[in-house]
Design a protein around this motif. Structure first.
Motif, mmCIF file in Angstrom:
data_model
loop_
_atom_site.group_PDB
_atom_site.id
_atom_site.type_symbol
_atom_site.label_atom_id
_atom_site.label_comp_id
_atom_site.label_asym_id
_atom_site.label_seq_id
_atom_site.Cartn_x
_atom_site.Cartn_y
_atom_site.Cartn_z
ATOM 1 N N UNK A 2 -18.952 -6.538 -23.741
ATOM 2 C CA UNK A 2 -18.425 -6.164 -22.438
ATOM 3 C C UNK A 2 -18.250 -7.452 -21.634
ATOM 4 N N UNK A 3 -17.476 -7.434 -20.554
ATOM 5 C CA UNK A 3 -17.280 -8.656 -19.768
ATOM 6 C C UNK A 3 -18.588 -9.252 -19.233
ATOM 7 N N UNK A 4 -19.583 -8.402 -18.967
ATOM 8 C CA UNK A 4 -20.861 -8.891 -18.433
ATOM 9 C C UNK A 4 -21.878 -9.171 -19.536
ATOM 10 N N UNK A 5 -21.532 -8.849 -20.772
ATOM 11 C CA UNK A 5 -22.486 -8.951 -21.866
ATOM 12 C C UNK A 5 -22.611 -10.344 -22.445
ATOM 13 N N UNK A 6 -23.471 -10.445 -23.465
ATOM 14 C CA UNK A 6 -23.789 -11.711 -24.130
ATOM 15 C C UNK A 6 -22.536 -12.426 -24.627
ATOM 16 N N UNK A 7 -21.553 -11.666 -25.092
ATOM 17 C CA UNK A 7 -20.347 -12.259 -25.672
ATOM 18 C C UNK A 7 -19.254 -12.538 -24.637
ATOM 19 N N UNK A 8 -19.436 -12.017 -23.408
ATOM 20 C CA UNK A 8 -18.381 -12.158 -22.387
ATOM 21 C C UNK A 8 -17.042 -11.667 -22.949
ATOM 22 N N UNK A 9 -17.080 -10.460 -23.483
ATOM 23 C CA UNK A 9 -15.924 -9.878 -24.164
ATOM 24 C C UNK A 9 -15.023 -9.217 -23.120
ATOM 25 N N UNK A 10 -13.813 -9.682 -23.007
ATOM 26 C CA UNK A 10 -12.905 -9.226 -21.959
ATOM 27 C C UNK A 10 -11.710 -8.479 -22.552
ATOM 28 N N UNK A 11 -10.992 -7.698 -21.726
ATOM 29 C CA UNK A 11 -9.771 -7.044 -22.220
ATOM 30 C C UNK A 11 -8.759 -8.035 -22.782
ATOM 31 N N UNK A 12 -8.662 -9.220 -22.196
ATOM 32 C CA UNK A 12 -7.725 -10.233 -22.700
ATOM 33 C C UNK A 12 -8.114 -10.684 -24.103
ATOM 34 N N UNK A 13 -9.382 -10.962 -24.304
ATOM 35 C CA UNK A 13 -9.845 -11.385 -25.633
ATOM 36 C C UNK A 13 -9.655 -10.256 -26.653
ATOM 37 N N UNK A 14 -9.905 -9.040 -26.215
ATOM 38 C CA UNK A 14 -9.702 -7.865 -27.074
ATOM 39 C C UNK A 14 -8.250 -7.768 -27.523
ATOM 40 N N UNK A 15 -7.315 -7.903 -26.619
ATOM 41 C CA UNK A 15 -5.897 -7.818 -26.958
ATOM 42 C C UNK A 15 -5.471 -8.963 -27.874
ATOM 43 N N UNK A 16 -6.027 -10.153 -27.650
ATOM 44 C CA UNK A 16 -5.698 -11.287 -28.525
ATOM 45 C C UNK A 16 -6.191 -11.045 -29.943
ATOM 46 N N UNK A 17 -7.386 -10.489 -30.055
ATOM 47 C CA UNK A 17 -7.923 -10.204 -31.390
ATOM 48 C C UNK A 17 -7.085 -9.134 -32.080
ATOM 49 N N UNK A 18 -6.709 -8.092 -31.357
ATOM 50 C CA UNK A 18 -5.862 -7.052 -31.929
ATOM 51 C C UNK A 18 -4.572 -7.638 -32.491
ATOM 52 N N UNK A 19 -3.949 -8.531 -31.730
ATOM 53 C CA UNK A 19 -2.696 -9.134 -32.182
ATOM 54 C C UNK A 19 -2.870 -9.929 -33.462
ATOM 55 N N UNK A 20 -3.969 -10.665 -33.562
ATOM 56 C CA UNK A 20 -4.217 -11.473 -34.757
ATOM 57 C C UNK A 20 -4.521 -10.595 -35.967
#
Length: 325
Positions: A40-58
């Motif tokens: 999640x954005x506040x979590x250990x990984x700082x996982x954001x919607x932008x990073x999620x979309x970039x990973x999906x594309x790859x």
């Protein structure tokens, strides 16, 4: 003409079947019922919607290109592991690389405490679903508590009219040691063998495709237990070279936990059936670390809490089947 999708191949009608561990494909939302807070954005990984979309594309681009060296078309079946839910898979097949392909998804929520599941992505034109089911793994830890691990996904369908039985796996991890957890993966093999015995009560000489991240190499006891069934053959065994090549790398040693096992009747070469053509690891240069001490290893999304922006910590594996006209 059958398999018109592959008409560019004049002498052969080929289809690719693949497996890909997506390495923590989570959305960026907190699910109250699973341990996904890190993603999640506040979590250990700082996982954001932008990073999620970039990973999906790859990931989508990679799936489209699996097997491109020997087949000009994307896979007909893709087994996946480490998907949080069906929604992330729907987002995946909507990305530009895959959006024009009529893919659909078979997915069940599993009891895994982190919420990561197996699934099957299939091309609706060439694969028709007949029956699906999750096969639970009822496994206890050494302390007697249940290991809430992933179910095995079972899919019975028709590939270009020929019936096949597909098992998609993500077997219990080695996190607590390979030896002390080996019994769990042997139990997973026994679940598949039991299901095969049930299938054979109603089907003569069935076609099997058993794919997944088995958390064991081809020579491990669990895989060998599967192969003790004379119906099965593992074409991945010849690809495993710990010092040279595999699907994942740990401390400069390659493993081949990702495998696709098939039944011997894919070697019959009968008219109107599919036969085995080849097996490989899709370890294209674009999926590798290109510099540093991990050069050549899978270009992963994270190293601990450090965001790298890569694809996955596993390379996809695939087999090519030929349709015999």
């Amino acid at each position: 003409m059958r398999f018109s999708l592959f008409k560019k191949r004049k002498s052969k009608h080929l289809c690719t079947l693949a497996f890909y561990n997506l390495e923590n494909l989570f959305d960026a939302e907190d699910n109250d019922h699973t341990l996904d807070e890190d993603f999640t954005p506040e979590g250990f990984k700082k996982w954001t919607p932008k990073r999620y979309q970039q990973k999906l594309g790859k990931l989508a681009k990679t799936i489209f290109e699996i097997g491109k060296g020997c087949n000009t078309h994307p896979p007909v079946l893709i087994g996946v592991a480490e998907a949080e839910n069906k929604s992330v898979l729907q987002d995946l097949i909507k990305k530009d690389s895959l959006a024009s392909i009529p893919y659909d998804i078979v997915h069940y929520e599993s009891p895994d405490e982190r919420g990561i599941d197996t699934a099957l992505i299939f091309h609706q034109k060439y694969f028709k679903i007949l029956n699906t089911a999750p096969l639970p793994l009822i496994i206890k830890n050494l302390d007697g508590a249940r290991d809430t691990t992933r179910d095995i996904l079972y899919v019975h369908g028709q590939l270009n009219g020929e019936e096949i039985h597909v098992f998609v796996n993500h077997w219990p991890s080695r996190r607590d040691g390979s030896d002390s957890t080996e019994y769990k993966r042997i139990i997973a093999a026994e679940v598949i063998l039991k299901k095969m015995a049930s299938i054979e009560e109603n089907h003569s000489n069935p076609n099997y495709i058993i794919m997944g991240d088995f958390n064991d190499d081809p020579h491990s006891a669990s895989i060998q237990k599967l192969l003790a069934n004379s119906a099965l053959y593992n074409p991945m065994e010849k690809l495993h070279a710990p010092k040279i090549r595999g699907s994942a790398n740990y401390k400069k040693s390659w493993s081949l936990f990702d495998q696709i096992i098939l039944s011997h009747n894919f070697f019959n070469y009968q008219k109107g059936s599919h036969s085995f053509d080849r097996a490989n690891i899709y370890d294209d240069a674009s999926l590798k670390e290109y510099k540093g001490k991990y050069k050549g290893s899978p270009f992963r999304t994270y190293a601990g809490s450090k965001y790298l922006g890569g694809y996955s910590d596993h390379f996809p594996v695939y087999i090519i089947l030929k349709y015999n006209k």
